[in-house]
Design a protein around this motif. Sequence first.
Motif, PDB file in Angstrom:
ATOM      1  N   THR A  32       0.830  -1.210   0.000  1.00 17.81           N
ATOM      2  CA  THR A  32       0.000   0.000   0.000  1.00 17.81           C
ATOM      3  C   THR A  32       0.862   1.255   0.000  1.00 17.81           C
ATOM      4  O   THR A  32       2.084   1.188  -0.062  1.00 17.81           O
ATOM      5  CB  THR A  32      -0.947  -0.002   1.214  1.00 17.81           C
ATOM      6  OG1 THR A  32      -0.181  -0.179   2.409  1.00 17.81           O
ATOM      7  CG2 THR A  32      -1.958  -1.129   1.095  1.00 17.81           C
ATOM      8  N   HIS A  89      -9.096   1.468  -5.467  1.00 11.79           N
ATOM      9  CA  HIS A  89      -8.530   0.134  -5.676  1.00 11.79           C
ATOM     10  C   HIS A  89      -8.094  -0.530  -4.362  1.00 11.79           C
ATOM     11  O   HIS A  89      -7.618  -1.666  -4.378  1.00 11.79           O
ATOM     12  CB  HIS A  89      -7.321   0.220  -6.616  1.00 11.79           C
ATOM     13  CG  HIS A  89      -7.693   0.308  -8.065  1.00 11.79           C
ATOM     14  ND1 HIS A  89      -8.306  -0.714  -8.749  1.00 11.79           N
ATOM     15  CD2 HIS A  89      -7.525   1.317  -8.972  1.00 11.79           C
ATOM     16  CE1 HIS A  89      -8.505  -0.358 -10.002  1.00 11.79           C
ATOM     17  NE2 HIS A  89      -8.047   0.876 -10.164  1.00 11.79           N
ATOM     18  N   SER A  91      -5.600   0.417  -2.470  1.00 12.63           N
ATOM     19  CA  SER A  91      -4.138   0.390  -2.370  1.00 12.63           C
ATOM     20  C   SER A  91      -3.556   1.639  -1.712  1.00 12.63           C
ATOM     21  O   SER A  91      -2.344   1.738  -1.529  1.00 12.63           O
ATOM     22  CB  SER A  91      -3.525   0.235  -3.768  1.00 12.63           C
ATOM     23  OG  SER A  91      -3.828   1.359  -4.586  1.00 12.63           O
ATOM     24  N   ASN A  99      -9.007   4.033   2.867  1.00 14.61           N
ATOM     25  CA  ASN A  99      -9.229   3.803   1.434  1.00 14.61           C
ATOM     26  C   ASN A  99     -10.595   4.329   1.006  1.00 14.61           C
ATOM     27  O   ASN A  99     -10.730   4.951  -0.052  1.00 14.61           O
ATOM     28  CB  ASN A  99      -9.118   2.318   1.114  1.00 14.61           C
ATOM     29  CG  ASN A  99      -7.680   1.833   1.074  1.00 14.61           C
ATOM     30  OD1 ASN A  99      -6.783   2.555   0.665  1.00 14.61           O
ATOM     31  ND2 ASN A  99      -7.459   0.609   1.509  1.00 14.61           N
ATOM     32  N   ASN A 121     -13.102  -0.485 -12.085  1.00 19.72           N
ATOM     33  CA  ASN A 121     -12.463  -1.618 -11.416  1.00 19.72           C
ATOM     34  C   ASN A 121     -12.920  -2.966 -11.951  1.00 19.72           C
ATOM     35  O   ASN A 121     -12.103  -3.877 -12.154  1.00 19.72           O
ATOM     36  CB  ASN A 121     -12.730  -1.556  -9.909  1.00 19.72           C
ATOM     37  CG  ASN A 121     -12.107  -0.338  -9.251  1.00 19.72           C
ATOM     38  OD1 ASN A 121     -11.527   0.504  -9.926  1.00 19.72           O
ATOM     39  ND2 ASN A 121     -12.221  -0.233  -7.944  1.00 19.72           N
ATOM     40  N   LYS A 307      -4.102  -3.485  -6.987  1.00 16.40           N
ATOM     41  CA  LYS A 307      -4.163  -3.359  -5.534  1.00 16.40           C
ATOM     42  C   LYS A 307      -2.803  -3.024  -4.914  1.00 16.40           C
ATOM     43  O   LYS A 307      -2.664  -2.994  -3.690  1.00 16.40           O
ATOM     44  CB  LYS A 307      -4.736  -4.633  -4.913  1.00 16.40           C
ATOM     45  CG  LYS A 307      -6.218  -4.832  -5.227  1.00 16.40           C
ATOM     46  CD  LYS A 307      -6.816  -5.953  -4.437  1.00 16.40           C
ATOM     47  CE  LYS A 307      -8.316  -6.066  -4.704  1.00 16.40           C
ATOM     48  NZ  LYS A 307      -9.043  -4.835  -4.295  1.00 16.40           N
TER      49      LYS A 307
END
Length: 354
Positions: A32, A89, A91, A99, A121, A307
């Motif tokens: 991430t 996503h 991430s 997120n 997505n 991701k």
Amino acid sequence: MSVPKFAASRSFHTELKRRINDYFEEVGKSTTGTSSLFVKAVVLLVAFVFLYVHLVFFTPPVLLAVLECMLMGGVGAAIGFNVMHDGAHGSFSKSKFVNSFAAFTLNVMGGNSFMWNMKHNLIHHMYTNVDGVDDDIDVQPWMRMSSTQPRHKLHRFQHLYFWFLYSLLYIAWIFVMDYQKYFKGKIGSMPIKKMSFSDQSVFWGFKALHLVLFIVLPIYMLGFVSWMIGFLAFGSVAGFTLSLVFQLAHTVEHAAFPMPHEITNKLEDEWAIHQIKTTANFATHNKVISWLVGGLNFQVEHHLFPKISHVHYPAISKIVKQMCEEFNIEYNEYPKMRYAVASHVSFLRQMGRA
């Protein structure tokens, strides 16, 4: 058309995932975002709020106001690339809440995170450049983005007028396209899943909030004409920037536009190879461009590993390139952004005359 299927072999994707996982284990990093991404997000969000407040409540002179509106459009696009996109996503952060917060910046800007998730997505990332499924290449009847689409006389000039249509993207997106998807219950030919009460509340609640923040309040404070000029300047820059960056990733000369077999409805390649063939990188050594567009100039890596945060794309791109060499797969990349733009214009010209 029915949803196509990919080739059964997944040897390339399996080995690629193994190598990428090994890399993150070796360097001891999370997939991430890092602290630098959080700092960038704060800088962009604060800049956007500052510009908004200064324009609406402190009313700078006309020329400065227009320039600030254009700058705000660019900052808004950068928030989309860097904050919303990673958040949508999953991430941006290890935290699901963070997120979701990052993804919700799209709702404040007038879009809808539910529709984006379905369109981008789930559909675009799965069936990239497949005409009839990937809604991103469906700009009909205004533009022809694939040789399988019908050609009209107007398309002969699409390489000249594309900039105008791209400038309308943001305005059309928030005022027309989201509502079309909502009421039709489809994105192109693909049905969307049923929206829950929470999804419905977010859709209408944030559409109303955007109406107040970007239309009602500015008109009340500045007057209709001033608002109209400023909003068009803001929306045009945001729309053109968003359009161009995403189009450079897929609608260029070397990108493939595969179609499934007429009888079996199967695509020729496995999913990962399909993503590489239909996608292109640009200006990957330009750190300024990479910073501004949220690593979306590493589009190949993004499509293979959506991701994984974009801050890691420069490192994992080396692994992807090595794998492509070993498996004899063409890795599409333009060393400079202007080369990618030229290839996009050439592609539009070909599609308009073929």
